[in-house]
Design a protein around this motif. Sequence first.
Motif: not given
Length: 93
Positions: A39-62
């Motif tokens: 989802h975060l991959r773009t032509e300028f950043d083909p290998r993005p790092k996993m943002p901690k906010e997405y991990y936080y969101g995952y845990l909250r929804v769990k």
Amino acid sequence: MPLNYKLIDTALDYVRKNCSVSGGDVVPWPKYEQMVLQHLRTEFDPRPKMPKEYYYGYLRVKGLKHAECLSKMGLSADDDAPAASKKSFWKFW
């Protein structure tokens, strides 16, 4: 480094959208991580790092609470709090 709350809102929307597609269940973490990176991959950043906010969101929804999420992520509540404004040394009034 404090969490970016705008990015957390985006992450929560993303997780909830994927939950509704998968029948209300949160997908397993490895699959979710691949989905976010795609989802975060773009032509300028083909290998993005996993943002901690997405991990936080995952845990909250769990179903974890805010403090539980922070401890699971290895953060403390002090790291999340905005920096207290310090009074300038040179101000006399």
